[in-house]
Design an enzyme around this catalytic site. Structure first.
Site, PDB file in Angstrom:
ATOM      1  N   ASN A  34      -3.929 -16.277  11.080  1.00 38.97           N
ATOM      2  CA  ASN A  34      -5.000 -16.459  10.088  1.00 38.97           C
ATOM      3  C   ASN A  34      -4.319 -16.884   8.784  1.00 38.97           C
ATOM      4  OD1 ASN A  34      -6.769 -15.910   7.833  1.00 38.97           O
ATOM      5  ND2 ASN A  34      -8.042 -14.695   9.194  1.00 38.97           N
TER       6      ASN A  34
ATOM      7  N   ASN B   2      -5.753 -18.103   5.966  1.00 39.30           N
ATOM      8  CA  ASN B   2      -6.492 -17.850   4.722  1.00 39.30           C
ATOM      9  C   ASN B   2      -6.530 -19.088   3.826  1.00 39.30           C
ATOM     10  OD1 ASN B   2      -7.991 -16.371   2.888  1.00 39.30           O
ATOM     11  ND2 ASN B   2      -6.214 -15.456   1.905  1.00 39.30           N
TER      12      ASN B   2
ATOM     13  N   GLU C  42      -9.514 -19.262   9.790  1.00 38.58           N
ATOM     14  CA  GLU C  42      -9.937 -19.241   8.383  1.00 38.58           C
ATOM     15  C   GLU C  42      -9.311 -20.406   7.610  1.00 38.58           C
ATOM     16  OE1 GLU C  42     -11.015 -15.849   5.033  1.00 38.58           O
ATOM     17  OE2 GLU C  42      -9.555 -15.370   6.591  1.00 38.58           O
TER      18      GLU C  42
ATOM     19  N   TYR D 287     -12.164 -16.965  15.479  1.00 39.75           N
ATOM     20  CA  TYR D 287     -12.156 -16.204  14.233  1.00 39.75           C
ATOM     21  C   TYR D 287     -13.453 -15.401  14.215  1.00 39.75           C
ATOM     22  CZ  TYR D 287     -12.491 -15.185   9.230  1.00 39.75           C
ATOM     23  OH  TYR D 287     -12.630 -14.555   8.009  1.00 39.75           O
TER      24      TYR D 287
ATOM     25  N   ASP E 284      -8.103 -13.940  15.136  1.00 39.06           N
ATOM     26  CA  ASP E 284      -8.478 -12.812  14.288  1.00 39.06           C
ATOM     27  C   ASP E 284      -9.770 -12.218  14.844  1.00 39.06           C
ATOM     28  OD1 ASP E 284      -9.197 -11.043  12.333  1.00 39.06           O
ATOM     29  OD2 ASP E 284      -9.174 -12.478  10.679  1.00 39.06           O
TER      30      ASP E 284
ATOM     31  N   ASN F 106     -10.921  -9.150  13.972  1.00 34.43           N
ATOM     32  CA  ASN F 106     -11.534  -8.373  12.882  1.00 34.43           C
ATOM     33  C   ASN F 106     -11.928  -6.953  13.281  1.00 34.43           C
ATOM     34  OD1 ASN F 106     -11.808  -9.125  10.126  1.00 34.43           O
ATOM     35  ND2 ASN F 106     -12.959 -10.939  10.736  1.00 34.43           N
TER      36      ASN F 106
ATOM     37  N   HIS G 207      -2.537 -12.276   6.314  1.00 36.18           N
ATOM     38  CA  HIS G 207      -2.233 -11.964   7.715  1.00 36.18           C
ATOM     39  C   HIS G 207      -0.825 -12.466   8.030  1.00 36.18           C
ATOM     40  CE1 HIS G 207      -6.494 -11.173   9.200  1.00 36.18           C
ATOM     41  NE2 HIS G 207      -6.689 -11.648   7.980  1.00 36.18           N
TER      42      HIS G 207
ATOM     43  N   CYS H 280      -0.372   7.026 -15.690  1.00 36.22           N
ATOM     44  CA  CYS H 280      -0.788   7.835 -14.540  1.00 36.22           C
ATOM     45  C   CYS H 280       0.032   9.124 -14.509  1.00 36.22           C
ATOM     46  CB  CYS H 280      -0.622   7.050 -13.239  1.00 36.22           C
ATOM     47  SG  CYS H 280       1.074   6.693 -12.779  1.00 36.22           S
TER      48      CYS H 280
ATOM     49  N   CYS I 119      -3.752   3.697 -10.916  1.00 34.16           N
ATOM     50  CA  CYS I 119      -2.296   3.556 -10.841  1.00 34.16           C
ATOM     51  C   CYS I 119      -1.939   2.121 -10.445  1.00 34.16           C
ATOM     52  CB  CYS I 119      -1.732   4.540  -9.826  1.00 34.16           C
ATOM     53  SG  CYS I 119       0.067   4.446  -9.591  1.00 34.16           S
TER      54      CYS I 119
ATOM     55  N   CYS J 176      -0.843   6.606  -6.699  1.00 31.65           N
ATOM     56  CA  CYS J 176      -1.353   7.972  -6.804  1.00 31.65           C
ATOM     57  C   CYS J 176      -2.867   7.927  -6.989  1.00 31.65           C
ATOM     58  CB  CYS J 176      -0.677   8.715  -7.956  1.00 31.65           C
ATOM     59  SG  CYS J 176      -1.014   8.017  -9.592  1.00 31.65           S
TER      60      CYS J 176
END
Length: 563
Positions: free
Chosen positions: A7, A9, A34, A141, A182, A184, A304, A513, A539, A553
């Site tokens: 994938n 993107n 994608e 996909y 993919d 999903n 990915h 933080c 954070c 955190c």
């Protein structure tokens, strides 16, 4: 034979073309998902790659959304290629066929499932241990179930149902089948970074479908002999699916083997992700031909990572590319026109009639067209005619007016000019002038007339300046010049700086933080609800498991609206 799924993107993120990344895989078949490209945005360097033939499926409803593509080396050219799973997008005689039983879905639902460009099917021939055979590769996909859109959950399940129906129908026809891409959905808790954080993990409809689709296998250790992996079949499988998760076949107990991470939270740095990219294959093919499968988390460029599989078989190349290949697209065929075509003699009447037929409403009249086509013949009388004096004056006034308008339009002021105090015009005083300031009567009369001709507000400011000059007439000229210079500088600086500081106060200072004592990052709520648009601090470290001290955190603080 080597096959890769990834994938990516967005296929247009590869600025210099995709050939370099395709060559780096050294694979016969590369399936990408994608792509986020529609046909009108597909450029030649992406569609026509030297040494490869490619097959695309585009989204027909939204631009920059979904889309898949399969790249095959010229030595692995498929014999058939088809877009979609339903058969509605395929031309007769050019499709892979074998659609199975689709009666549970209406024609509108079937068309909608293929309308987002989520599947490309290629059929290959290969030579294995049992002689020549067929191999069908389904590049998919699968949709994501948006929690805010309940209809997308149903859409996803329908796509799964259609995918299984088509894959099993092709398998029943005698061809081996590989389903990859993919999906999903992470199948098991071992495929998720934090399964305990997911409500009803096992009850997810997507995971139940994977249980039904995949061939159940007994648990085994990582050191088991892979040749006998499929001999011990678990009877716990709900339906005895016909396909195998090839990665878990070779790495049944490997944890933290993820293929997708959130880029917003920087989760890839802490390997806080999920495994949702798969290479499924029918269990007979896995047992007889698969050599190895693994993920490639070191390959960046997307949220990915790629997954590869090696098979002990040799692909046979088709002598010609199927019609779905991008080489057959009219925009990339590159058919050269003959030079003689540009020298065909055409009469003026034919040219005028042809242009007038093709012209749109509001285009040129036939007389104008004739004039443009043959300006020497049609325009001699106009060219020789001289303009009269009245026409000259009219043209001159028009030119003057246009120049004046251009000058006014170009004289654009700065935004800061609206917040500066208006400067008073410097006009010489004519009352009680000192000997140094005495001027001729003509100059004073000219000054008076200038003042009278100004608007009332300017006259008021002028009178004030005259009074000021009378009060300071005994001061030295040099001192007066320096004072005016300082005042003009103060006018430029003072009021504007204070105004912008009051309006643009900037973002609030980030707190530290509590766990790491580091500055936090500012985020904005984008999810619909009562807090939409509100800002908060968290954070700055990447997201990770709660037990990881290097991960983010749990610090959280809303930003007050007044700040």
């Amino acid at each position: 034979m080597k096959i890769v799924t990834w994938n990516i993107n967005g296929i247009r993120t590869f600025k210099n073309g995709i050939k370099k990344i395709l060559d780096s895989f050294d694979a016969d078949i590369i399936c990408v998902q994608e792509t986020k490209v529609t046909r009108d945005l597909l450029d030649e360097k992406t569609a026509i790659v030297d040494g490869y033939n490619s097959y695309f499926s585009f989204s027909r409803g939204r631009s920059g959304y979904s889309g898949v593509a399969t790249y095959c080396k010229d030595s692995a050219t498929p014999f058939l290629a088809e877009e979609g799973l339903t058969g509605l997008l395929a031309n007769q005689g050019e499709a892979v066929g074998c659609y199975g039983d689709q009666v549970e879905l209406s024609s509108e639902e079937l068309l909608a499932l293929d309308n987002e460009g989520r599947a490309v099917i290629t059929q290959h021939h290969f030579v294995g241990k049992d002689g020549p055979q067929k191999l069908t590769v389904i590049n998919v996909y699968c949709p994501r179930a948006d929690p805010d859109k309940p209809e997308r959950k149903q859409y996803k399940l329908q796509f799964y149902q259609l995918l299984q129906c088509r894959a099993e129908a092709i398998l029943s026809s005698g061809s081996h089948v590989i389903v990859l891409g993919d999906v999903n959905t992470s199948h098991r808790p071992i495929d998720h970074c934090d399964p305990d954080d997911v409500d009803n993990f096992e009850d997810n409809p997507g995971r139940k479908w994977l249980d039904h689709f995949l061939f159940g296998m007994a648990e085994k250790t990582e050191n088991d002999n892979t040749e006998d992996d499929l001999t011990d079949i678990s009877q716990k499988s709900a339906s005895g699916g016909k396909f195998v998760d090839s990665f878990r076949h070779f790495h049944p107990m490997r944890s933290s083997a993820f293929t997708c991470w959130s880029t917003i939270t920087g989760a890839r740095q802490t390997n806080y992700g999920t495994r949702i990219d798969y290479i499924f294959a029918d269990h007979c093919l896995v047992k007889s031909a698969f050599i190895g499968v693994d993920i490639m988390p070191e390959v960046e460029g997307s949220d990915h990572c790629p997954v590869w599989a090696q098979l002990s078989c040799t692909l046979q190349s088709s002598p010609k590319c199927p019609p779905l290949c991008t080489r057959h697209m009219p925009e990339f065929t590159g058919r050269q026109q003959k030079l003689s075509r540009f020298f065909v003699k055409v009469s003026d009447k034919e040219r005028v009639s042809k242009v007038s037929e093709e012209s749109l409403p509001g285009s040129q009249e036939s007389g104008e067209i004739r004039e443009n086509l043959n300006p020497v013949v049609q325009g001699n009388s106009v060219a020789k005619k001289r303009p009269t004096c009245r026409e000259k004056d009219a043209n001159a006034s028009k030119a003057k007016r246009s120049n004046q308008m251009k000058t006014e339009s170009n004289a654009k002021g700065s935004l800061l000019a609206f917040f500066k105090p208006k400067q008073t015009p410097t006009i010489p005083s004519i009352v009680n002038l000192s000997p140094k300031q005495t001027k001729s009567s003509e100059d004073s009369q000219g000054s008076e007339s200038d003042v009278r001709s100004c608007p009332s507000n300017v006259q008021t400011k002028t009178n004030i300046s005259l009074v000021t000059e009378m009060e300071t007439e005994n001061q030295d000229e040099v001192e007066g010049e320096s004072t005016s210079t300082v005042k003009s500088k103060d006018c430029k600086k003072g009021p504007c700086t204070g105004f912008w500081k009051a309006v643009l106060h900037g973002p609030p200072q980030p707190p530290l933080c509590k766990s790491h004592n580091e500055p936090c990052v500012l985020r904005t709520v984008k999810k619909a609800g009562p807090n939409l648009g509100r800002q908060f601090f968290v954070c700055a470290r990447p997201q990770g498991h709660a037990s990881n001290p290097q991960a983010r955190c749990n610090f959280f603080a809303w930003v007050d609206k007044g700040k």
